[in-house]
Scaffold this motif. Sequence first.
Motif, PDB file in Angstrom:
ATOM      1  N   MET A   1       0.696  -1.264   0.277  1.00 23.81           N
ATOM      2  CA  MET A   1       0.075  -0.213  -0.092  1.00 23.81           C
ATOM      3  C   MET A   1       1.009   1.152   0.138  1.00 23.81           C
ATOM      4  SD  MET A   1      -3.198   0.824   2.650  1.00 23.81           S
ATOM      5  CE  MET A   1      -4.696   0.375   1.951  1.00 23.81           C
ATOM      6  N   LYS A   2       0.433   2.257  -0.895  1.00 18.34           N
ATOM      7  CA  LYS A   2       1.414   3.480  -0.897  1.00 18.34           C
ATOM      8  C   LYS A   2       1.300   4.383   0.378  1.00 18.34           C
ATOM      9  CE  LYS A   2       1.423   3.861  -5.752  1.00 18.34           C
ATOM     10  NZ  LYS A   2       1.458   4.508  -7.125  1.00 18.34           N
ATOM     11  N   LYS A   3       2.400   5.079   0.564  1.00 19.40           N
ATOM     12  CA  LYS A   3       2.198   5.917   1.966  1.00 19.40           C
ATOM     13  C   LYS A   3       1.053   6.979   1.828  1.00 19.40           C
ATOM     14  CE  LYS A   3       4.939   9.347   4.037  1.00 19.40           C
ATOM     15  NZ  LYS A   3       6.078  10.199   4.190  1.00 19.40           N
ATOM     16  N   ASP A   4       0.592   7.619   0.770  1.00 21.03           N
ATOM     17  CA  ASP A   4      -0.386   8.400   0.578  1.00 21.03           C
ATOM     18  C   ASP A   4      -1.745   7.780   0.916  1.00 21.03           C
ATOM     19  OD1 ASP A   4       1.149  10.685  -0.070  1.00 21.03           O
ATOM     20  OD2 ASP A   4       0.819  10.340  -1.910  1.00 21.03           O
ATOM     21  N   ALA A   5      -2.042   6.472   0.298  1.00 21.84           N
ATOM     22  CA  ALA A   5      -3.382   5.693   0.814  1.00 21.84           C
ATOM     23  C   ALA A   5      -3.314   5.523   2.342  1.00 21.84           C
ATOM     24  CB  ALA A   5      -3.275   4.666  -0.194  1.00 21.84           C
ATOM     25  N   ILE A   6      -2.237   5.335   2.783  1.00 21.60           N
ATOM     26  CA  ILE A   6      -2.088   4.757   4.182  1.00 21.60           C
ATOM     27  C   ILE A   6      -2.588   6.048   5.004  1.00 21.60           C
ATOM     28  CG2 ILE A   6      -0.835   4.045   6.275  1.00 21.60           C
ATOM     29  CD1 ILE A   6       0.685   2.145   4.206  1.00 21.60           C
ATOM     30  N   GLU A   7      -2.006   7.093   4.735  1.00 15.24           N
ATOM     31  CA  GLU A   7      -2.213   8.465   5.476  1.00 15.24           C
ATOM     32  C   GLU A   7      -3.701   8.797   5.430  1.00 15.24           C
ATOM     33  OE1 GLU A   7      -0.297   9.921   7.488  1.00 15.24           O
ATOM     34  OE2 GLU A   7       1.431   8.478   7.204  1.00 15.24           O
ATOM     35  N   ASP A   8      -4.154   8.623   4.142  1.00 20.38           N
ATOM     36  CA  ASP A   8      -5.645   8.959   3.843  1.00 20.38           C
ATOM     37  C   ASP A   8      -6.621   8.025   4.667  1.00 20.38           C
ATOM     38  OD1 ASP A   8      -4.876  10.916   2.044  1.00 20.38           O
ATOM     39  OD2 ASP A   8      -5.402   9.700   0.446  1.00 20.38           O
ATOM     40  N   LEU A   9      -6.158   6.865   4.913  1.00 23.03           N
ATOM     41  CA  LEU A   9      -6.930   5.643   5.506  1.00 23.03           C
ATOM     42  C   LEU A   9      -6.804   6.277   7.154  1.00 23.03           C
ATOM     43  CD1 LEU A   9      -8.130   2.964   5.667  1.00 23.03           C
ATOM     44  CD2 LEU A   9      -6.203   1.968   5.956  1.00 23.03           C
ATOM     45  N   SER A 103      -9.425   2.783  13.558  1.00 17.47           N
ATOM     46  CA  SER A 103      -8.362   3.662  13.826  1.00 17.47           C
ATOM     47  C   SER A 103      -7.058   3.284  14.377  1.00 17.47           C
ATOM     48  CB  SER A 103      -9.111   4.753  14.631  1.00 17.47           C
ATOM     49  OG  SER A 103      -8.024   5.684  14.685  1.00 17.47           O
ATOM     50  N   TYR A 104      -7.232   2.353  15.277  1.00 13.62           N
ATOM     51  CA  TYR A 104      -6.031   1.824  15.905  1.00 13.62           C
ATOM     52  C   TYR A 104      -5.174   0.805  14.566  1.00 13.62           C
ATOM     53  CZ  TYR A 104      -2.918  -1.163  18.872  1.00 13.62           C
ATOM     54  OH  TYR A 104      -1.773  -1.660  19.247  1.00 13.62           O
ATOM     55  N   ALA A 105      -5.986   0.150  14.170  1.00 10.02           N
ATOM     56  CA  ALA A 105      -5.571  -0.838  13.010  1.00 10.02           C
ATOM     57  C   ALA A 105      -4.615   0.271  11.858  1.00 10.02           C
ATOM     58  CB  ALA A 105      -6.570  -1.666  12.456  1.00 10.02           C
ATOM     59  N   ALA A 106      -5.640   1.340  11.529  1.00 14.29           N
ATOM     60  CA  ALA A 106      -4.969   2.023  10.712  1.00 14.29           C
ATOM     61  C   ALA A 106      -3.422   2.625  10.939  1.00 14.29           C
ATOM     62  CB  ALA A 106      -5.776   3.222   9.971  1.00 14.29           C
ATOM     63  N   ARG A 107      -3.620   3.200  12.100  1.00 15.48           N
ATOM     64  CA  ARG A 107      -2.301   3.857  12.896  1.00 15.48           C
ATOM     65  C   ARG A 107      -1.130   2.725  12.815  1.00 15.48           C
ATOM     66  NH1 ARG A 107      -5.976   6.026  16.619  1.00 15.48           N
ATOM     67  NH2 ARG A 107      -5.067   4.405  18.024  1.00 15.48           N
ATOM     68  N   GLN A 108      -1.655   1.530  13.142  1.00 17.57           N
ATOM     69  CA  GLN A 108      -0.783   0.325  13.399  1.00 17.57           C
ATOM     70  C   GLN A 108      -0.009  -0.008  11.969  1.00 17.57           C
ATOM     71  OE1 GLN A 108       0.268  -0.219  16.637  1.00 17.57           O
ATOM     72  NE2 GLN A 108       1.108  -2.013  15.620  1.00 17.57           N
ATOM     73  N   LEU A 109      -0.946  -0.032  10.824  1.00 20.13           N
ATOM     74  CA  LEU A 109      -0.460   0.029   9.520  1.00 20.13           C
ATOM     75  C   LEU A 109       0.546   0.962   9.031  1.00 20.13           C
ATOM     76  CD1 LEU A 109      -0.825  -1.815   6.834  1.00 20.13           C
ATOM     77  CD2 LEU A 109      -2.702  -0.317   6.295  1.00 20.13           C
TER      78      LEU A 109
END
Length: 127
Positions: A1-9, A103-109
Amino acid sequence: MKKDAIEDLVAVAEARFEQKRKCLAEINSEESEVLQALERLRLQEVKAATELLHADGLASSSAGLLWQKWAGQMRRKLNEKLVRTRAKKEQTLLSARQVFGQSYAARQLRDDHRNQTEQRRKNRSFF
């Protein structure tokens, strides 16, 4: 997954969690208001009972019955509102827990992605 997509998530997950937090704060405020109204009613009932003990005559007993009827109706309405508010709070808490988990999972990712990127950088500079 790209950095921008992760940040958006992460941003979306954080925004949803903040929305649930605000909703819970509003529900807590509503619950507090109902509890305060119930307490005020209880105090009024104590005061009215004391006043009726010292009063005498048919008019005071009729007024006392009307007061008790009204107070009972108000107490019932407030208790019903309290039950509805607490049920809404419970539903919102369940939803907030799920949103917090997301939210926690997204931050962990995001953190895992950052750590992997840093590790790759270190490995490249090592050779």
